[in-house]
Design a protein around this motif. Structure first.
Motif, PDB file in Angstrom:
ATOM      1  N   GLY A 215      88.120  34.738  48.057  1.00 12.06           N
ATOM      2  CA  GLY A 215      88.632  35.085  46.746  1.00 12.06           C
ATOM      3  C   GLY A 215      89.042  36.536  46.650  1.00 12.06           C
ATOM      4  N   ASP A 216      89.293  36.985  45.421  1.00 12.83           N
ATOM      5  CA  ASP A 216      89.864  38.319  45.268  1.00 12.83           C
ATOM      6  C   ASP A 216      88.845  39.429  45.457  1.00 12.83           C
ATOM      7  N   THR A 217      87.563  39.104  45.650  1.00 12.71           N
ATOM      8  CA  THR A 217      86.581  40.148  45.959  1.00 12.71           C
ATOM      9  C   THR A 217      86.340  40.280  47.460  1.00 12.71           C
ATOM     10  N   VAL A 218      86.998  39.447  48.258  1.00 10.09           N
ATOM     11  CA  VAL A 218      86.887  39.561  49.714  1.00 10.09           C
ATOM     12  C   VAL A 218      87.888  40.608  50.199  1.00 10.09           C
ATOM     13  N   LEU A 219      87.422  41.534  51.029  1.00  8.29           N
ATOM     14  CA  LEU A 219      88.250  42.605  51.560  1.00  8.29           C
ATOM     15  C   LEU A 219      88.462  42.387  53.049  1.00  8.29           C
ATOM     16  N   THR A 220      89.668  42.659  53.520  1.00  6.18           N
ATOM     17  CA  THR A 220      89.983  42.511  54.940  1.00  6.18           C
ATOM     18  C   THR A 220      90.672  43.762  55.450  1.00  6.18           C
ATOM     19  N   ALA A 221      90.574  43.983  56.744  1.00  6.19           N
ATOM     20  CA  ALA A 221      91.283  45.098  57.382  1.00  6.19           C
ATOM     21  C   ALA A 221      91.572  44.706  58.822  1.00  6.19           C
ATOM     22  N   VAL A 222      92.849  44.791  59.209  1.00  8.14           N
ATOM     23  CA  VAL A 222      93.271  44.538  60.585  1.00  8.14           C
ATOM     24  C   VAL A 222      93.506  45.881  61.256  1.00  8.14           C
ATOM     25  N   SER A 223      92.991  46.057  62.450  1.00  8.74           N
ATOM     26  CA  SER A 223      93.096  47.332  63.142  1.00  8.74           C
ATOM     27  C   SER A 223      94.520  47.584  63.630  1.00  8.74           C
ATOM     28  N   GLY A 226      96.604  45.213  65.821  1.00  2.76           N
ATOM     29  CA  GLY A 226      96.232  43.840  65.514  1.00  2.76           C
ATOM     30  C   GLY A 226      95.052  43.300  66.289  1.00  2.76           C
ATOM     31  N   GLY A 227      94.320  44.138  67.025  1.00  2.00           N
ATOM     32  CA  GLY A 227      93.286  43.629  67.909  1.00  2.00           C
ATOM     33  C   GLY A 227      92.011  43.163  67.223  1.00  2.00           C
ATOM     34  N   ARG A 228      91.644  43.758  66.070  1.00  2.00           N
ATOM     35  CA  ARG A 228      90.388  43.408  65.408  1.00  2.00           C
ATOM     36  C   ARG A 228      90.608  43.129  63.931  1.00  2.00           C
ATOM     37  N   LEU A 229      89.760  42.264  63.401  1.00  2.00           N
ATOM     38  CA  LEU A 229      89.781  41.920  61.978  1.00  2.00           C
ATOM     39  C   LEU A 229      88.388  42.129  61.403  1.00  2.00           C
ATOM     40  N   ALA A 230      88.312  42.851  60.282  1.00  2.00           N
ATOM     41  CA  ALA A 230      87.054  43.031  59.552  1.00  2.00           C
ATOM     42  C   ALA A 230      87.152  42.312  58.220  1.00  2.00           C
ATOM     43  N   VAL A 231      86.084  41.608  57.847  1.00  2.00           N
ATOM     44  CA  VAL A 231      86.036  40.863  56.590  1.00  2.00           C
ATOM     45  C   VAL A 231      84.696  41.120  55.924  1.00  2.00           C
ATOM     46  N   LEU A 232      84.710  41.414  54.622  1.00  2.00           N
ATOM     47  CA  LEU A 232      83.470  41.557  53.866  1.00  2.00           C
ATOM     48  C   LEU A 232      83.696  41.141  52.430  1.00  2.00           C
ATOM     49  N   ASN A 233      82.631  40.712  51.785  1.00  2.00           N
ATOM     50  CA  ASN A 233      82.672  40.400  50.363  1.00  2.00           C
ATOM     51  C   ASN A 233      82.171  41.619  49.609  1.00  2.00           C
ATOM     52  N   SER A 234      83.027  42.195  48.789  1.00  2.00           N
ATOM     53  CA  SER A 234      82.656  43.433  48.107  1.00  2.00           C
ATOM     54  C   SER A 234      81.615  43.203  47.019  1.00  2.00           C
ATOM     55  N   LEU A 235      81.462  41.966  46.564  1.00  4.50           N
ATOM     56  CA  LEU A 235      80.463  41.643  45.534  1.00  4.50           C
ATOM     57  C   LEU A 235      79.529  40.578  46.091  1.00  4.50           C
ATOM     58  N   PHE A 236      78.601  41.011  46.909  1.00  3.07           N
ATOM     59  CA  PHE A 236      77.723  40.098  47.624  1.00  3.07           C
ATOM     60  C   PHE A 236      76.427  39.814  46.878  1.00  3.07           C
ATOM     61  N   VAL A 237      76.158  40.526  45.794  1.00  9.13           N
ATOM     62  CA  VAL A 237      74.824  40.549  45.207  1.00  9.13           C
ATOM     63  C   VAL A 237      74.356  39.194  44.707  1.00  9.13           C
ATOM     64  N   ALA A 238      75.280  38.277  44.402  1.00  3.61           N
ATOM     65  CA  ALA A 238      74.867  36.961  43.928  1.00  3.61           C
ATOM     66  C   ALA A 238      74.524  36.027  45.075  1.00  3.61           C
ATOM     67  N   GLU A 239      74.836  36.433  46.310  1.00  2.00           N
ATOM     68  CA  GLU A 239      74.665  35.536  47.441  1.00  2.00           C
ATOM     69  C   GLU A 239      73.627  36.005  48.449  1.00  2.00           C
ATOM     70  N   SER A 240      73.330  37.304  48.499  1.00  2.00           N
ATOM     71  CA  SER A 240      72.473  37.827  49.556  1.00  2.00           C
ATOM     72  C   SER A 240      71.800  39.098  49.088  1.00  2.00           C
ATOM     73  N   ASP A 241      70.737  39.505  49.817  1.00  4.63           N
ATOM     74  CA  ASP A 241      70.071  40.756  49.466  1.00  4.63           C
ATOM     75  C   ASP A 241      70.669  41.943  50.190  1.00  4.63           C
ATOM     76  N   HIS A 242      71.714  41.710  50.988  1.00  6.15           N
ATOM     77  CA  HIS A 242      72.417  42.820  51.627  1.00  6.15           C
ATOM     78  C   HIS A 242      73.832  42.377  51.968  1.00  6.15           C
ATOM     79  N   GLN A 243      74.668  43.341  52.158  1.00  6.54           N
ATOM     80  CA  GLN A 243      76.063  43.056  52.477  1.00  6.54           C
ATOM     81  C   GLN A 243      76.214  42.826  53.979  1.00  6.54           C
ATOM     82  N   THR A 244      77.110  41.936  54.345  1.00 11.07           N
ATOM     83  CA  THR A 244      77.382  41.644  55.746  1.00 11.07           C
ATOM     84  C   THR A 244      78.852  41.900  56.034  1.00 11.07           C
ATOM     85  N   ILE A 245      79.117  42.612  57.108  1.00 10.51           N
ATOM     86  CA  ILE A 245      80.493  42.875  57.543  1.00 10.51           C
ATOM     87  C   ILE A 245      80.716  42.106  58.846  1.00 10.51           C
TER      88      ILE A 245
END
Length: 474
Positions: A215-223, A226-245
């Motif tokens: 969704g629109d709170t998921v952030l992505t970045a391609v290096s 184009g070799g690497r992709l990073a994905v994280l949820n910027s609003l993780f607090v409803a799903e986990s006790d810490h953020q995962t990248i």
């Protein structure tokens, strides 16, 4: 394999507390394992292994390394104590809020805002805590491509170049793009409402085309490249006790995750270093009173280690909250071209905006109080590294270009209402985002006199009017 780790997590929990992780239908329906008295790193590892979706569970090798303290490791550097000695790094695991610490008065609070801001091609919007919970539950988990799935579509960056050579219309959900094989950058991600209603995050596949990753709170970045992709949820607090990248090597399909920060910290604004090996994120201290820029997180994709460098302590946060809301801007940390420093927006003594540079240990190196603040959701430096783009320097609609070596302004690029700089196209051109009619936003190339050239891409924004483009050097 992920399925084996689910069994391992279940067995370990039963041995520790004498019961299954999902003792009732309610917990099972909401993927809420009862972890009982488990604490710390072990609790977080077992929780990850019991994730409902196999792609969210760590590989067996990573789980083993986490048990012995060598994967997803988060070091921390705190602001210097009064005697100038640096505090030691925290133990392995998600960083927890430190107690109040003082530091030298010369290290000022960099910048922040009263609401959590997602910068979208020059546009920002705020989310209240209540909205955050509702939004997060609707978001696809940060990683949607497992190692095996990624390998089936993985291709070299040259494959993306071939796909980019074909100028395309309706080239992705809610997207139209026009690219040339000699473009120095390509579109690698965007946020759009393909159905005109619900925004989503899309990322470019190595072989061409785009797919939704959340969704629109998921952030992505391609290096770059184009070799690497990073994905994280910027609003993780409803799903986990810490953020995962999650980071995927798109050449091999190999993927790993880093256990990030725990509340009240959030990370935003991912940006890769120019060599494509390190990911930089801005750390925000978030509560109901204010959102304060607390420092930066660097993830080394080669060593698979992360380091949190804190640039604002408890005293800084209290001072920041005492400021009028109009003086609480949001700013993201960004890499300098050689990757040895980071820079961000800061509040000057004259209550204006300037640009401040830090080394990777959290030491302030220099400040340019006359420049305004850096612009764009991408690299603020020109390809040569000579020029830095800022705004708030001449007028609200202008972008200023500064020779960083001399501190002199070399150009002022006129802006347009509703537009914003995304990043550089080449040494002589910028890419800006601007409205393209009702419910649409486009990315356009402009020269250093503000004259528009080609349109590179156009997306549907939906009723929220939000869009974000991510361009990456080839």
């Amino acid at each position: 394999m992920p399925a084996d780790l689910f069994c391992w997590g279940t067995t370990l929990l039963y041995a520790a507390v004498g019961r299954a992780p999902f003792p009732d239908e309610e917990r099972l329906a909401h993927d809420a394992a009862d972890l009982g008295p488990l604490e710390g790193d072990l609790r977080r590892l077992v929780a990850d292994c019991l994730a409902a979706r196999p792609t969210e569970r760590p590989p067996a090798g990573e789980a083993l390394l986490r048990l012995i303290g060598h994967s997803g490791v988060l070091d921390a550097i705190l602001p210097a104590a009064p005697d100038g000695e640096r505090s030691p790094a925290t133990p392995t695991g998600p960083f927890r809020p430190p107690g109040s610490r003082r530091r030298r008065s010369g290290v000022a609070l960099a910048a922040a805002g009263t609401a959590l801001a997602l910068v979208c091609g020059g546009t920002a919007y705020a989310l209240t805590p209540g909205e955050a919970g509702r939004t997060a539950r609707q978001v696809v988990p940060p990683v949607t491509v497992s190692s095996s799935a990624a390998s089936s579509t993985a291709a070299s960056p040259a494959g993306a170049r071939t796909a980019a050579a074909r100028a395309s219309v309706d080239a992705g959900p809610g997207l139209r793009r026009w690219e040339r094989p000699d473009d120095p950058v390509i579109l690698t991600g965007y946020h759009a409402a393909a159905d005109g209603e619900t925004p989503a995050a899309y990322v470019r596949l190595p072989g061409g085309g785009f797919e939704a990753v959340g969704g629109d709170t998921v952030l992505t970045a391609v290096s770059p490249g184009g070799g690497r992709l990073a994905v994280l949820n910027s609003l993780f607090v409803a799903e986990s006790d810490h953020q995962t990248i999650a980071i995927t090597d798109r050449r091999t399909g190999e993927r790993f995750t880093v256990a990030g920060l725990a509340p009240p910290y959030l990370t935003q604004g991912p940006q890769w270093s120019r060599d494509g090996n390190r990911l930089l994120l801005t750390v925000l201290h978030w509560n109901n009173e204010a959102t304060v820029q607390a420092g930066f997180l660097v993830i080394d994709a080669v060593t698979r280690r992360a380091r949190f460098t804190q640039t604002a302590n408890d005293e800084d946060i209290r001072a920041y909250k005492a400021l009028p809301e109009s003086l609480r801007p949001v700013g993201f940390f960004r890499w300098t071209p050689d990757g040895t420093e980071v820079y961000t927006r800061y509040l000057t003594p004259e209550q204006g905006s300037g640009t401040r540079f830090w080394d990777l240990s959290g030491r302030v190196l220099r400040s340019m109080h006359w420049t305004g603040h850096a612009v764009g959701s991408g690299d603020g430096f020109s390809p040569s590294g000579r020029l830095l783009a800022t705004t708030g320097c001449a007028s609200s609609l202008a972008t200023c270009l500064w020779d960083v070596a001399t501190g002199r302004r070399v150009a002022t690029v006129p802006g347009a209402k509703g537009g914003g700089v995304i990043t550089w196209y080449d040494e002589e051109h910028l890419i800006v985002s601007e409205p393209a009619g009702a419910g649409r936003e486009r990315a356009v190339v402009v020269d250093l006199k503000g004259r528009e050239g080609r349109t590179l891409a156009e997306v549907r924004t939906g009723r929220k009017g939000l869009a974000q483009f991510s361009f990456t050097p080839r």
